[in-house]
Motif scaffolding. Structure first.
Motif, short mmCIF file in Angstrom:
data_model
loop_
_atom_site.label_atom_id
_atom_site.label_comp_id
_atom_site.label_asym_id
_atom_site.label_seq_id
_atom_site.Cartn_x
_atom_site.Cartn_y
_atom_site.Cartn_z
N VAL A 199 45.06 40.94 26.27
CA VAL A 199 44.46 40.51 27.53
C VAL A 199 43.35 39.52 27.22
CG1 VAL A 199 42.74 42.37 27.60
CG2 VAL A 199 43.49 41.30 29.74
N THR A 200 43.13 38.53 28.09
CA THR A 200 42.10 37.53 27.86
C THR A 200 41.62 36.98 29.20
OG1 THR A 200 41.53 35.55 26.59
CG2 THR A 200 43.68 35.56 27.68
N PHE A 201 40.63 36.08 29.14
CA PHE A 201 40.12 35.44 30.35
C PHE A 201 41.13 34.42 30.86
CE2 PHE A 201 36.31 36.89 28.13
CZ PHE A 201 35.65 37.57 29.15
N ALA A 202 41.11 34.19 32.18
CA ALA A 202 42.22 33.46 32.79
C ALA A 202 41.91 32.02 33.20
CB ALA A 202 42.72 34.24 34.02
N ASP A 203 40.90 31.81 34.01
CA ASP A 203 40.77 30.56 34.75
C ASP A 203 40.30 29.38 33.89
OD1 ASP A 203 41.21 31.49 37.69
OD2 ASP A 203 39.87 32.96 36.82
N PRO A 204 40.72 28.16 34.25
CA PRO A 204 40.42 26.98 33.43
C PRO A 204 38.94 26.75 33.16
CG PRO A 204 42.14 26.45 35.00
CD PRO A 204 41.66 27.84 35.34
N ASP A 205 38.06 26.97 34.14
CA ASP A 205 36.65 26.70 33.91
C ASP A 205 36.07 27.63 32.85
OD1 ASP A 205 36.98 24.85 35.87
OD2 ASP A 205 35.65 25.78 37.33
N PHE A 206 36.49 28.91 32.84
CA PHE A 206 36.02 29.85 31.82
C PHE A 206 36.49 29.41 30.44
CE2 PHE A 206 36.85 33.37 35.20
CZ PHE A 206 35.85 32.84 36.00
N THR A 207 37.78 29.10 30.37
CA THR A 207 38.36 28.78 29.06
C THR A 207 37.95 27.39 28.57
OG1 THR A 207 40.39 28.29 30.31
CG2 THR A 207 40.29 30.39 29.15
#
Length: 417
Positions: free
Chosen positions: A395-403
């Motif tokens: 599992v990991t972080f999803a949204d483009p701004d976070f990544t």
């Protein structure tokens, strides 16, 4: 600290508070204050309720799709990774959220970046991702708090303001703008639509034969889209698994009910958006006069969905298609497989298509949503090693701004570590 995170990260509470303060500053009557505060709160809860219904159907679809096609990999889920790391990351993340909110208001008051970010649940997730990235590189919690608060506070004011250049065209005014964790994707999509699209072919003005005129109704189109996706996936699912999902219900009845449930969820969320915006926008003007004169509220992109229903469906399908392409390609180029996040595909893909359509018509909508799908897979795959120290697998972080921000941290702050 967990309690503080839950309160500050609850959008409906923040919205109700801002509506209350705004109406108070406007010297509204007691009845007007009560009405406006409760309707703003109720509208946002309706959005959340509709979103939960959508999420339930989309999660089920994701599970059936995974079973049908044997898809295994890393699941992008902000809620899941936050729940699993709240004990280790919760305290610094809460401080980041608190100070970032203050910095956002200061920037909105004293600079030309006038947006005040109201989708605070997304900032909770971003605070967790920044803390996880910096701690994983060996930096202290204090550094993570200072860096995270400054950068995220600036992000909260700057990104919605930049995006408002395009959102005001969609909305028709600048009474509010968009705050979302895929703002970077929407900005990229808007420019790509402008450069490579054609505004003469607006997806909302597509000519439909009278025989298919029922597709012009967004609720019917939503129903049919989910009916086709669920129906196709369930045909390839294992019979034992599908029987468990059906739970004794006739297949056709189950398929019709779940498709209708999805359409109902979107309908409820859109009605909540209408109720919410009708109350928060005028109330916010009273709030901004005192706190940050000239500022504008930055709200969830679902406020746009009723304005461009065709674009939402196109964006969802195209973004999902782009993610499937990544699933097929990543094993051959040494990247971990990122399982398509169906809810993210729907919200961010639909929103990206709305922005792409505004600047480049049908072609712009397709380009913007396809690029959004690529970002939803490529960025999490690139930054996945940053979060290995959390001990959270698959599992990991999803949204483009976070990544995007995590990638910047990885390739700058990570050079000496």
């Amino acid at each position: 600290m967990d309690y503080v995170i839950k309160v500050l990260g609850t959008p409906a509470i923040i919205i109700a508070f801002i509506a209350f303060i705004g109406l108070l500053f406007q010297k509204a009557t007691i009845a007007g204050i009560i009405k406006g505060t409760l309707l703003a709160f109720t509208g946002f809860v309706l959005i959340k309720t509709g979103g939960a219904i959508l999420g339930g159907v989309l999660t089920m679809f994701s599970d059936i799709f995974t079973n049908a096609f044997g898809l295994r990999g890393v699941v992008p889920s902000n809620e899941a990774i936050m729940a699993l790391t709240i004990d280790s990351l919760g305290r610094p993340s809460a401080f980041i959220l608190f100070f970032a909110m203050i910095i956002n208001v200061i920037i909105a008051r004293y600079t030309r970046f006038k947006s005040i970010y109201l989708s605070l649940h997304l900032i909770v997730f971003m605070s967790f991702s920044v803390t996880a990235a910096l701690v994983g590189l060996g930096y202290s919690e204090l550094f993570a708090i200072i860096f995270g608060a400054v950068v995220i506070g600036a992000y909260m004011a700057v990104f919605p303001t930049i995006l408002s250049r395009f959102s005001r065209t969609i909305i028709g005014n600048n009474d509010y703008c968009i705050a979302h964790a895929a703002s970077s994707s929407y900005i990229i999509g808007s420019y790509l639509g402008k450069w490579f699209g054609n505004t003469n072919t607006n997806v909302e003005h597509v000519t439909v034969s009278d025989n298919f005129s029922f597709l012009k109704n967004p609720d019917v189109a939503t129903f049919i889209t989910m009916f086709c996706l669920l129906g196709l996936s369930s045909l390839f699912a294992e019979s034992a698994y599908l029987a468990k999902v059906l739970d004794g219900k006739p297949y056709l009845v189950w398929l019709l009910e779940k498709s209708a449930t999805f359409a109902c969820g979107l309908y409820i969320a859109k009605k909540g958006v209408v109720m919410f915006t009708e109350e928060i926008v005028p109330a916010f003007k009273g709030f901004s006069k005192i706190v940050a004169p000239g500022s504008i509220p930055a709200v969830d992109p679902m406020v746009l969905f009723d304005k461009s229903p065709n674009a939402v469906l196109i964006g969802f399908l195209v973004s999902f298609l782009a993610e499937l392409c990544c699933v097929a390609i990543f094993p051959f180029i040494g990247l971990p497989v990122i399982v398509p996040g169906i809810m993210a595909s729907f919200i961010t893909g639909g929103s990206a298509a709305i922005f792409g359509n505004a600047t480049g018509g049908f072609r712009g909508a397709v380009i913007a949503s396809f690029v959004n799908g690529l970002l939803l897979c490529i960025l999490p795959a690139l930054v996945l090693p940053l979060f290995s120290h959390l001990g959270v697998h698959s599992v990991t972080f999803a949204d483009p701004d976070f990544t995007f921000l995590s990638a910047i941290i990885k390739y700058t702050f990570g050079l000496g570590h």
